[in-house]
Design a protein around this motif. Structure first.
Motif, PDB file in Angstrom:
ATOM      1  N   LYS A  80       0.849  -1.216   0.000  1.00 26.48           N
ATOM      2  CA  LYS A  80       0.000   0.000   0.000  1.00 26.48           C
ATOM      3  C   LYS A  80       0.874   1.251   0.000  1.00 26.48           C
ATOM      4  N   ALA A  81       1.916   1.218   0.844  1.00 31.59           N
ATOM      5  CA  ALA A  81       2.800   2.384   0.930  1.00 31.59           C
ATOM      6  C   ALA A  81       3.525   2.598  -0.405  1.00 31.59           C
ATOM      7  N   LEU A  82       3.955   1.478  -0.996  1.00 28.29           N
ATOM      8  CA  LEU A  82       4.658   1.598  -2.285  1.00 28.29           C
ATOM      9  C   LEU A  82       3.751   2.256  -3.331  1.00 28.29           C
ATOM     10  N   TYR A  83       2.502   1.795  -3.381  1.00 23.01           N
ATOM     11  CA  TYR A  83       1.611   2.331  -4.421  1.00 23.01           C
ATOM     12  C   TYR A  83       1.295   3.802  -4.156  1.00 23.01           C
ATOM     13  N   ARG A  84       1.161   4.145  -2.831  1.00 16.62           N
ATOM     14  CA  ARG A  84       0.887   5.572  -2.532  1.00 16.62           C
ATOM     15  C   ARG A  84       2.070   6.438  -2.934  1.00 16.62           C
ATOM     16  N   ARG A  85       3.264   5.937  -2.632  1.00 16.53           N
ATOM     17  CA  ARG A  85       4.443   6.740  -2.998  1.00 16.53           C
ATOM     18  C   ARG A  85       4.521   6.873  -4.525  1.00 16.53           C
ATOM     19  N   CYS A  86       4.179   5.797  -5.226  1.00 20.85           N
ATOM     20  CA  CYS A  86       4.182   5.850  -6.696  1.00 20.85           C
ATOM     21  C   CYS A  86       3.230   6.947  -7.183  1.00 20.85           C
ATOM     22  N   GLN A  87       2.001   7.000  -6.578  1.00 20.23           N
ATOM     23  CA  GLN A  87       1.027   8.017  -7.014  1.00 20.23           C
ATOM     24  C   GLN A  87       1.558   9.431  -6.756  1.00 20.23           C
ATOM     25  N   ASP A  96      10.420   8.278 -13.262  1.00 20.56           N
ATOM     26  CA  ASP A  96      11.232   7.066 -13.207  1.00 20.56           C
ATOM     27  C   ASP A  96      11.119   6.429 -11.825  1.00 20.56           C
ATOM     28  N   MET A  97      11.086   7.284 -10.753  1.00 25.37           N
ATOM     29  CA  MET A  97      10.982   6.730  -9.407  1.00 25.37           C
ATOM     30  C   MET A  97       9.599   6.105  -9.199  1.00 25.37           C
ATOM     31  N   ALA A  98       8.578   6.780  -9.739  1.00 29.87           N
ATOM     32  CA  ALA A  98       7.217   6.242  -9.620  1.00 29.87           C
ATOM     33  C   ALA A  98       7.144   4.874 -10.291  1.00 29.87           C
ATOM     34  N   PHE A  99       7.786   4.791 -11.439  1.00 27.02           N
ATOM     35  CA  PHE A  99       7.762   3.553 -12.213  1.00 27.02           C
ATOM     36  C   PHE A  99       8.398   2.417 -11.403  1.00 27.02           C
ATOM     37  N   LYS A 100       9.511   2.741 -10.723  1.00 32.73           N
ATOM     38  CA  LYS A 100      10.188   1.706  -9.936  1.00 32.73           C
ATOM     39  C   LYS A 100       9.268   1.172  -8.844  1.00 32.73           C
ATOM     40  N   ASP A 101       8.511   2.089  -8.196  1.00 27.61           N
ATOM     41  CA  ASP A 101       7.617   1.643  -7.126  1.00 27.61           C
ATOM     42  C   ASP A 101       6.524   0.727  -7.659  1.00 27.61           C
ATOM     43  N   VAL A 102       5.899   1.145  -8.749  1.00 29.94           N
ATOM     44  CA  VAL A 102       4.780   0.330  -9.249  1.00 29.94           C
ATOM     45  C   VAL A 102       5.322  -0.992  -9.803  1.00 29.94           C
ATOM     46  N   GLN A 103       6.567  -0.941 -10.257  1.00 27.59           N
ATOM     47  CA  GLN A 103       7.198  -2.177 -10.719  1.00 27.59           C
ATOM     48  C   GLN A 103       7.298  -3.176  -9.567  1.00 27.59           C
ATOM     49  N   ARG A 104       7.680  -2.642  -8.383  1.00 30.41           N
ATOM     50  CA  ARG A 104       7.786  -3.542  -7.231  1.00 30.41           C
ATOM     51  C   ARG A 104       6.409  -4.054  -6.831  1.00 30.41           C
ATOM     52  N   PHE A 115      -2.211  -2.191 -10.683  1.00 31.39           N
ATOM     53  CA  PHE A 115      -0.757  -2.047 -10.804  1.00 31.39           C
ATOM     54  C   PHE A 115      -0.322  -2.184 -12.262  1.00 31.39           C
ATOM     55  N   LEU A 116      -0.878  -3.183 -12.935  1.00 28.23           N
ATOM     56  CA  LEU A 116      -0.465  -3.428 -14.326  1.00 28.23           C
ATOM     57  C   LEU A 116      -0.810  -2.234 -15.207  1.00 28.23           C
ATOM     58  N   ASP A 117      -2.026  -1.683 -14.995  1.00 23.26           N
ATOM     59  CA  ASP A 117      -2.420  -0.521 -15.814  1.00 23.26           C
ATOM     60  C   ASP A 117      -1.489   0.653 -15.564  1.00 23.26           C
ATOM     61  N   THR A 118      -1.181   0.882 -14.291  1.00 20.72           N
ATOM     62  CA  THR A 118      -0.277   2.004 -13.977  1.00 20.72           C
ATOM     63  C   THR A 118       1.095   1.753 -14.603  1.00 20.72           C
ATOM     64  N   LEU A 119       1.530   0.502 -14.480  1.00 17.04           N
ATOM     65  CA  LEU A 119       2.839   0.133 -15.032  1.00 17.04           C
ATOM     66  C   LEU A 119       2.872   0.434 -16.533  1.00 17.04           C
ATOM     67  N   ARG A 120       1.817  -0.002 -17.236  1.00 11.97           N
ATOM     68  CA  ARG A 120       1.772   0.238 -18.684  1.00 11.97           C
ATOM     69  C   ARG A 120       1.711   1.720 -18.981  1.00 11.97           C
ATOM     70  N   ARG A 121       0.850   2.432 -18.207  1.00 12.48           N
ATOM     71  CA  ARG A 121       0.671   3.858 -18.490  1.00 12.48           C
ATOM     72  C   ARG A 121       2.004   4.588 -18.303  1.00 12.48           C
ATOM     73  N   LEU A 122       2.640   4.321 -17.175  1.00 16.91           N
ATOM     74  CA  LEU A 122       3.910   5.004 -16.926  1.00 16.91           C
ATOM     75  C   LEU A 122       4.946   4.585 -17.962  1.00 16.91           C
ATOM     76  N   GLY A 123       4.886   3.302 -18.338  1.00 20.60           N
ATOM     77  CA  GLY A 123       5.874   2.813 -19.300  1.00 20.60           C
ATOM     78  C   GLY A 123       5.667   3.420 -20.660  1.00 20.60           C
ATOM     79  N   ARG A 124       4.383   3.541 -21.037  1.00 19.69           N
ATOM     80  CA  ARG A 124       4.134   3.949 -22.409  1.00 19.69           C
ATOM     81  C   ARG A 124       4.225   5.458 -22.561  1.00 19.69           C
TER      82      ARG A 124
END
Length: 937
Positions: A80-87, A96-104, A115-124
């Motif tokens: 939960k903390a990881l995803y909040r920090r990512c947001q 790039d830091m947000a991407f690392k968090d959602v990756q974890r 998580f997957l949607d965020t990962l794709r969105r940030l990636g794309r």
């Protein structure tokens, strides 16, 4: 403190309640008080995590991120903390830091859709991000790169400075580290500016730099595609500029390779998800299809778009199962490709095209059709073509009709059976007849060309022969127009050559073939005629030269031959096949069917037809023709033809060129001429790819050249190393004896040239094959193999093989020294002399492998050929030098001692001086070892 903890927990629960009811400020207050009182690390982490959620709601992202970090410090997998920090980080632009968090997060819970949607969105959406993570880079400034761009973008700058900067940039991008530097220095937007400048030289430099940057790096390639759209690259390829079209085509190929398989880096699962390139590949495919039928695209751009489709859509290897790209291409693009086939350059309002466009389109159609797996797929392909052609027929509009007939011509030059099916459709033949009778030249041209293409597969041409011959004869007689006359003539030639090179199967009256050929030669040398028309004259000769009289007359007519060579070197490459056919006919290098004498008798008895050979197809005539062709410059024409683009230079044509080269290199005396005109170099690509018979013929011609030429001159530079593999391939047991023999001769010459070449021969696994041929019964092959081995034994790896136990290699060499054949003995004894000099252990091994060693060695030392004798004595010297005192003693206690004395005491004699010197060295060595008493005079 227990009371504090209880209060902290109570405040935490209050905070949760406030948060639930949307009273965010009160929640923050409760959590903040709880933090002051709480001493338990785990509970504290939960409170920070909850307060982080409040700050997210309040859009205070900095504090939200730092609160979440405090929770993550306690538990690195706090999802939960990881995803909040990512947001929070995403809102702060730290992608790039947000991407690392959602990756974890996605690693911990791989199935969580959020998580997957965020990962794709940030990636794309964040190019820089996918890059920074995957390229592990930070953007920096590098004065050298900046400087190059400054020079390139400057308004006033000397031309040579700009060219130098452009070249430096291209070279820098070719290496991964250099490409990285350009990328980090904000290079992509600058490269876009260069493309937008509209100056061809700038655009070219930019495109070539991008090619380097996109080679073998999927992440960087995808990032570049997001910055520079595919559409933009297509618009560059569409410009009417040959260099730009080629360079952009090459860039697309680099992109395609990186996105499909060219990137050898290992990516993790999450990274692979970000790097899903299917969408990009699909966009590229659709964009190329758009280009194929667009009027805004130049002919050069169209050719490259078609080439890219040919190269990347059909499977390269039928063992791969997936051919969905081809099916997709048929659904979305077949009609566009047919449209290219149907264009009539002489009419207004057509697509811009080059001379090659229609041929390239036909080649693509063939590859697509060949890639299909089952009849329903093939039927569908035919139906699409059928539908397209039917829709074009229109009794009121002649232009649409000839477009339809031209499409059929394109299919006949591509997937022939589809074209053939179209010719047989109702109304098509009638349409051709009507067009032949039309007043307009263009209608007649299109109809005649379609008839010619329909007639090209003679066995199936009976339908055309019955209708076509009379049509064509009629046109040939009546028309005053040279363009139509020549085409009608070629049609008649094609229909006339249905019997192949069989002298007694003549479609035409005696003598008329020569007349037709004479007319073709006249057209060929007429500079007033346009190239396309003169090209048809060569097409005619390609058929007529099946006749031996025609061959001979043509080769005698040097101006006609030279005119054909000049046309073969011209820009228009659609002519290559016809030229190659003509050359194969003139050199008689086609596949010959063996005619069994018994069958001939049988055929005569049963009044069947018997093929006969023309007197001018006999050996001495062929040799004379080859000499004349070489004199007229056939080799330089061939070397230019080999360099043509693969879309026009089909494997079939390559095979024909290989056959011609092999025929030209039969006589040793002509090989120098071939080398002098670049024939050695030109053979390498023919030997490496193409049809199997084609490759073998090219390898054989290479072997002939390699066996008698100085490798440095025949294959300059690094080229010489590329010759080794083709020669080794001829050592395979299924190749015939002549090929084995010449390959061994070629390898012997290369092995004698340099250590680097010897190592390359060993690397290509030639040794087992060469050793095999040393056992061969055929004496010339055995001799050639032994000579080859003799030139290889100075190579360390070869010496190691002779040291190994458990094989007969050493024994074989010893026994070959005892054969009654001077050449073989020189090679075998030479090899033994070098081996025993290099490895002392082999001196001892030699005496163990065969009981006959001593007898054979004595025979070598007594041999009347000075070269054999010298090698035998060197072996004796090496044995005395081998630190094996037993062996030395044994040698000097037998007849060898007398032989050494006799030879050593002889008068100096030029012919045998080498042997005399070595014998004396042996005697001196014997004295050093104390095995010979110095003689007193």
């Amino acid at each position: 403190s227990g009371a504090d903890m209880a209060e902290a927990n109570q405040l935490k629960d209050e905070g949760n309640a406030y948060f639930q009811s949307g009273e965010i400020d009160k929640a923050i207050e409760s959590y903040t008080q709880a933090i002051k009182l709480c001493k338990d690390k785990k509970v504290l982490a939960i409170i920070y995590r909850n307060r982080s959620a409040c700050y997210l709601k309040k859009e205070n992202y900095t504090t939200a991120a730092s609160d979440a970090s405090r929770a993550i410090d306690v538990d690195a997998a706090d999802i939960k903390a990881l995803y909040r920090r990512c947001q929070a980080l995403e809102k702060l632009g730290k992608l790039d830091m947000a991407f690392k968090d959602v990756q974890r997060c996605a690693t911990i819970e791989p199935k969580n859709k959020t998580f997957l949607d965020t990962l794709r969105r940030l990636g794309r959406h964040t190019t820089i991000l996918a890059l920074r993570i995957l390229l592990k880079t930070t953007f920096s400034t590098d004065s050298r790169v900046q400087n190059m761009f400054d020079i390139l973008m400057a308004e006033e700058m000397e031309k040579d400075k700009i060219e130098k900067a452009a070249n430096n940039l291209i070279v820098l991008a070719r290496e991964d580290a250099g490409a990285e530097r350009i990328f980090q220095n904000n290079g992509v937007p600058l490269l876009m500016n260069m493309i937008d400048s509209g100056k061809p030289a700038m655009m070219l430099a930019s495109i070539r730099t991008l090619s380097g940057m996109c080679t073998g790096h999927k992440a960087r390639t995808m990032a570049i595609l997001q910055m520079i759209s595919i559409e933009k690259l297509c618009s560059v390829m569409a410009i009417d500029n040959e260099e730009l079209a080629l360079a952009t085509c090459n860039l697309f190929q680099c992109i395609n390779d990186s996105l499909t398989c060219g990137d050898k880096r290992i990516y993790g699962k999450e990274e692979a998800m970000v790097l899903d390139s299917n969408k990009d590949l699909m966009t590229i495919l659709l964009s190329l299809l758009e280009m194929v039928a667009s009027k805004k695209v130049s002919g050069l751009g169209r050719d490259q778009a078609l080439n890219l489709l040919t190269k990347n859509v059909p499977r390269k290897n039928k063992k791969e199962n997936d051919h969905t790209k081809t099916l997709f291409l048929i659904d979305h693009g077949l009609k566009k490709i047919l449209k290219v086939c149907g264009q009539i350059p002489d009419l207004p309002d057509q697509l811009p095209m080059t001379d090659d466009s229609q041929l390239i389109a036909s080649v693509l159609l063939t590859k697509m059709y060949d890639d299909l797996k089952c009849d329903p797929e093939r039927d569908n392909f035919r139906d699409v073509c059928d539908e397209y052609i039917k829709a074009k027929f229109d009794p009121k509009d002649m232009d649409r009709n000839i477009h339809a007939i031209n499409v059929i011509s394109g299919l006949l030059q591509g997937p022939f059976e589809v074209g053939n099916a179209m010719v047989g459709r109702q109304g098509v033949m009638e349409m051709m007849v009507a067009l032949c009778a039309s007043e307009r030249e263009v209608d007649q041209l299109v109809a005649v060309e379609a008839l010619i293409h329909a007639a090209s597969k003679c066995s199936r041409a009976s339908f055309i022969i019955t209708n076509g011959v009379s049509l064509l004869k009629e046109m040939y007689k009546k028309t005053k127009n040279e363009k139509i006359k020549i085409r009608a003539l070629v049609g008649l030639c094609k229909l006339g050559s249905a019997g192949g090179d069989d002298y007694s199967m003549r479609q035409f009256a005696e003598g008329s073939t020569e007349k037709l050929a004479k007319q073709c030669r006249k057209w060929l040398v007429n500079p007033q005629l346009d190239t396309r028309t003169r090209k048809w004259a060569i097409e005619g000769l390609a058929y007529l030269t099946n006749d031996a009289d025609v061959k001979d007359d043509f080769v005698e007519d040097e101006p006609a031959m030279k005119a054909m060579f000049e046309l073969a070197k011209s820009k228009d490459k659609t002519i290559l096949y016809a030229v190659a056919c003509t050359l194969v006919n003139c050199t008689n290098s086609y596949e010959k069917k063996d005619i069994l004498p018994e069958l001939v008798q049988l055929a005569k008895f049963s009044k069947q037809h018997v093929p006969e050979q023309h007197p001018k197809d006999k050996k001495d005539f062929i040799e004379k023709r080859i000499k004349r062709m070489l004199k007229a410059g056939v080799t330089s024409a061939l070397t230019v033809m080999v360099k043509a683009d693969s879309s026009v230079l089909t494997d079939q044509t390559k095979e024909l060129l290989s056959r011609v080269f092999l025929a030209l290199s039969q006589d040793v005396k002509d090989r120098g001429t071939i080398v002098a005109h670049g024939g050695g170099k030109a053979l390498i690509p023919l030997a490496l790819e193409g049809t199997n018979p084609g490759r073998v013929k090219a390898c054989h011609a290479l072997a002939k050249i390699a066996s008698v030429s100085n490798p440095e001159i025949a294959f300059p530079g690094e080229r010489v190393y590329e010759v080794v593999r083709p020669l080794v391939s001829l050592l395979a047991t299924d190749r015939d004896g002549m090929e084995n023999y010449e390959a061994l001769k070629g390898l012997t010459n290369l092995a004698g040239f340099s250590e680097k070449l010897r190592v390359k021969i060993v690397k290509e696994k030639a040794l087992p094959e060469i050793e095999n041929y040393m056992f061969e019964d055929h004496e010339q092959i055995r001799r050639a193999a032994t000579e080859c081995m003799c030139n290889l034994v100075s190579c360390k790896e070869v010496q190691e093989r002779y040291l190994q136990d458990g094989n007969d290699k050493m024994k074989l060499l010893v026994l070959l020294c005892g054969e009654d054949d001077d050449v073989l003995q020189i090679a075998a004894a030479g090899a033994l002399a070098m081996l025993t000099a290099a490895k002392k252990k082999l001196c001892t091994k030699m005496t163990v492998v065969s009981t006959q060693w001593l007898e054979i060695l004595q025979r070598l030392c007594l041999h009347d050929n000075p070269q054999v004798q010298h090698r035998g004595l060197v072996i004796v010297f090496n044995m005395l030098n081998s630190d094996d005192s037993e062996l030395a003693k044994k040698l000097l206690e037998c007849e060898i001692m007398e032989i050494l004395s006799v030879i050593g005491k002889a008068e100096d004699n030029l012919k045998r001086q080498d042997s005399i010197d070595v014998a004396r060295m042996c005697l001196v060595k014997g004295m050093d070892l104390g095995l010979i008493k110095p003689f007193t005079s």
